[in-house]
Structure formats: C-alpha cells, structure tokens
Design an enzyme around this catalytic site. Structure first.
Site, mmCIF file in Angstrom:
data_model
loop_
_atom_site.group_PDB
_atom_site.id
_atom_site.type_symbol
_atom_site.label_atom_id
_atom_site.label_comp_id
_atom_site.label_asym_id
_atom_site.label_seq_id
_atom_site.Cartn_x
_atom_site.Cartn_y
_atom_site.Cartn_z
ATOM 1 N N HIS A 1 -9.927 35.781 -29.897
ATOM 2 C CA HIS A 1 -9.580 36.055 -31.348
ATOM 3 C C HIS A 1 -8.711 37.206 -31.349
ATOM 4 O O HIS A 1 -8.524 38.160 -30.505
ATOM 5 C CB HIS A 1 -10.945 36.348 -31.904
ATOM 6 C CG HIS A 1 -10.993 36.744 -33.406
ATOM 7 N ND1 HIS A 1 -10.778 38.066 -33.559
ATOM 8 C CD2 HIS A 1 -11.173 35.841 -34.553
ATOM 9 C CE1 HIS A 1 -10.704 37.722 -35.054
ATOM 10 N NE2 HIS A 1 -11.066 36.783 -35.483
ATOM 11 N N VAL B 1 -8.699 40.174 -32.374
ATOM 12 C CA VAL B 1 -9.153 41.608 -32.281
ATOM 13 C C VAL B 1 -9.641 41.725 -30.737
ATOM 14 O O VAL B 1 -10.162 42.879 -30.222
ATOM 15 C CB VAL B 1 -10.139 42.041 -33.245
ATOM 16 C CG1 VAL B 1 -9.883 42.142 -34.638
ATOM 17 C CG2 VAL B 1 -11.486 41.223 -33.085
ATOM 18 N N LYS B 2 -9.627 40.810 -30.031
ATOM 19 C CA LYS B 2 -10.349 40.887 -28.563
ATOM 20 C C LYS B 2 -9.100 41.277 -27.736
ATOM 21 O O LYS B 2 -8.111 41.764 -28.068
ATOM 22 C CB LYS B 2 -10.744 39.531 -28.086
ATOM 23 C CG LYS B 2 -11.846 38.753 -28.707
ATOM 24 C CD LYS B 2 -12.971 39.520 -28.835
ATOM 25 C CE LYS B 2 -14.208 38.895 -29.099
ATOM 26 N NZ LYS B 2 -14.288 38.375 -30.446
ATOM 27 N N THR B 3 -9.523 41.603 -26.262
ATOM 28 C CA THR B 3 -8.719 42.250 -25.212
ATOM 29 C C THR B 3 -7.160 41.637 -25.434
ATOM 30 O O THR B 3 -6.061 42.266 -25.299
ATOM 31 C CB THR B 3 -9.261 42.392 -24.188
ATOM 32 O OG1 THR B 3 -10.620 42.770 -24.414
ATOM 33 C CG2 THR B 3 -8.464 43.362 -23.367
#
Length: 398
Positions: A187, A189-191
């Site tokens: 997603h 906002v993930k790393t």
C-alpha cells in the site's frame, strides 16, 4: 503538511511503469515473476507469490492451509482488521490475543493465554503481527506453535526490511525460517509501494503451487498437471490443446498487474536507501523526544532497535494532559503535522464484538488508548522531525 506516511516515488519509478505501459503486457506478463524473484533474493525465502494487496495475501494463506468452519486461529487484537478477516473469510473462528501495552506486540505470554482459551482440537494456526515494523519474539512464539502442532503465519505488512534473531544469527522477516507463511503489503504508506499490492513468502513448494492457483481463480494451465484429458488434449491425436485450462480449486482474481510489479521491483531496489533513511529518522525521533519523555514516549520494541519501522508511534497519556486524542490531533494538524491512530482493537469492532461478547484484553485497550502515529516516510528530513517534536511540545503543554 507532514502526513503520517506517504509514498516516495521518483522519476525512475515512473519510467519503469511507463516502460511496461508501452509494452505488450499489462498483466500476466514477465514483470510479476521478475518482482517475485527479486523479493526472494531480498528476503531469502525460496518462494514468493505476488498478489493484489496485503488482505489478499492473508486470505490466500488461509485458503492454502484449507482453513474452514470449525477451525480456530489466534490473532492479536491490535492490527488492521485484515489480519482477522483473512482466515475468517474461510469460516475460521478468530481467538483474539492480547498484546503488550507499550509496544502493541503479541507476546509469548499473551499467546499462551489465548491458547488456553482455544479448543486445542480445533486450533489450526497462529497469526502474528510485526506491528509498526517491530518484530515479535519469533523464536519463542515459533516454539509454542511447534509444541501445539499448529501453523505459524507472519503478518509482516509493516515489517519489510526488519530482522529477527534466530539461533546464533539473524534472519530477515519474510524468510520463513521459523514460520509457514509470511504476508506483505505494498500500500502507498508502506515501506515500499506498488500502488496496491501484496506478497506471500513460504518455503514449501507444494504450498507455493497452491498459492499460485488460488490467486488466479484456481486455474491450471500447465498441461503436465491436467487431470481431464478431454479438456487438455485433442481426441485421437493426443496433441495438447493450447487454449486449455482446468479449474482445479476455487480461487479468486487476486493477481498483481505487470505495471504494479514493475513499480514494486523499482521500489524494492531502493530498500538499501529507504531502510537506512527510516532508521535515521527513528533515531532522530528518539533523541529529540527524550526531553519530552514525560509527555510522549516512542512505542518501540527495545529488543529490536534495528527495525525498519513503517510507523512511528508515540504513546501519550491524553487524560494527564487534559486533552482528548481528537483535540491533540486537530491542534497538531493546525501546526502542519498529520497523525493517525493504528489501531482500534479488532475485538472491539462491532462485527467481532458480537462474536466475542465480554472479551477483556487490557493490554490492547491500554495500547489503543495512548497510541498516535507520527509522520514517518523516507522523503522526510531531520528538520521535519524537529517540526513534529516542537508541535508536540506546544500542543501537549511542555
């Protein structure tokens, strides 16, 4: 405005997506296996199966294990609802485990307590969550699941790049050295991001083959694995029908597109930069929040200070400051600092609360009561951390 999290997309990422958009395949082409191969190389897992999102990854794992009504799984209450929904989609009953009030992580003690509430004859799996990017005590939890004879699944949607101790060495989250499966999310906002996207890693080749079928409706196109000769081969000559496919199990359309895979692979190649940047920002937060320890403390697993955090969570006693969390978030936003809350305990969500009436998990309640996700993403600078810390001091009344 400093968001609590956001994607870090550069021109080379865009160029990779455009390259695929101008090519012959937008889906079911060569980019997905290339991404999977790169992910195996990064994590050390023998098998990686890309899919539509992290929720799909968790659902695929549950289906691959053949979870069904009557089975039970243990899930920590502090996580996104997908951790519980994945196995529950298959009909499995979710036994919610408590978590450490400071870190939000399921501990071996909490797992033992949840196991005591489960029906040992029906318990099939334990789903652990490496919350915020901090890992659980995987060795101790793996020992408990092995003793109980149940599968261990890692929800590592927050934890790409994090490590864990194993024996006298160190393992990569996702290598599945101690677990049966590991799920990741891409997603925004993930790393790393592929827009939306997910990945499952495992070591069992038979399970990898099942996962590959389950993400594509359950369709088999390998003629050597066909079971009905009348579908796969021409009557009389025995020649292969090149259009043939068999529905061998009930699956879903959980495929990842080629242009998403190209973005994911481009992002994965940047982990050598993203990881250290996130670590440096977390280190800056720790230094700069230290004088405000009476106001806010980082929700960190101190046994895993080398983690690549997805979320930077502060623990705040809102009642002691005479303000609600909503008020604090609104005032921080006025100062240009965006925040979020991760997460409302799943056992308190109306759907699951009806299935678990009266369940009391004090650690989960305490963690939820004080958690606030602060800005953290690779494009931030140390000056941005200063901005967040100054805003916290102003709003919390230092």
């Amino acid at each position: 405005m400093l968001a609590y999290g956001r994607q870090s997309i550069a021109q080379d990422d865009i160029d990779e997506v455009v390259r695929v958009l101008r090519g012959d395949f937008l889906t079911t082409g060569p980019e997905v296996p290339k991404f999977e191969e790169a992910f195996c190389a990064y994590t050390g897992a023998p098998h990686a199966l890309a899919c539509a999102n992290g929720t799909a990854a968790l659902h695929m794992i549950a289906m691959a294990m053949d979870l069904k009504p009557g089975d039970q799984v243990i899930v920590p209450s502090i996580s996104f609802v997908a951790t519980a929904n994945g196995p529950h989609y298959c009909g499995a009953e979710v036994i919610f485990a408590d978590v450490d009030a400071e870190t939000g992580l399921m501990t071996p003690h909490a797992l033992k307590e949840a196991m005591a509430r489960a029906d040992k004859s029906r318990l099939r799996a334990v789903f652990v969550v490496h919350l915020n990017g901090s890992r659980v005590d995987l060795e101790a939890i793996a020992k408990l699941t092995k003793e109980a004879g149940v599968a261990l699944v890692e929800d590592a949607c927050h934890a790409l790049g994090s490590t864990y101790p194993v024996g006298n060495g160190t393992g990569n989250v996702g290598d599945c050295a101690l677990s049966d499966f590991c799920a990741f999310s891409f997603h925004p906002v993930k790393t790393i991001t592929s827009g939306e996207g997910g990945m499952v890693t495992c070591r069992d080749p038979e399970m990898a083959a099942r996962l590959a079928l389950l993400r594509n409706h359950g369709l088999e196109r390998d003629k050597d694995l066909f079971t009905d000769p009348e579908i796969g081969f021409e009557v009389g000559t025995g020649e292969h029908n090149p259009w043939a496919y068999e529905l061998q199990m009930l699956g879903y359309n959980y495929r990842l597109t080629d242009f998403q895979a190209a973005l994911g692979r481009s992002q994965l190649a940047k982990m050598s930069r993203f990881g250290p940047q996130r670590k440096a920002l977390v280190a800056a937060y720790r230094r700069k929040l230290a004088p405000l320890a009476h106001l806010v403390t980082p929700a960190l697993n101190t046994d895993n200070e080398d983690a690549v955090l997805h979320l930077m969570v502060g623990r705040i006693d809102f009642a002691a400051r005479g303000k609600t969390r909503r008020q604090v978030m609104a005032q921080l936003r006025e100062l240009g600092v965006g925040t979020q809350v991760h997460y409302i305990p799943i056992h308190r969500q109306p759907y699951y609360a009806k299935l678990n009436p009266g369940l009391n998990l004090p650690g989960a309640e305490a963690y939820y009561a004080g958690c606030l996700s602060l800005p953290l993403y690779p494009d931030m600078t140390e000056a941005d951390v200063d901005t967040v810390v100054r805003a916290l001091a102003t709003v919390l009344g230092d």
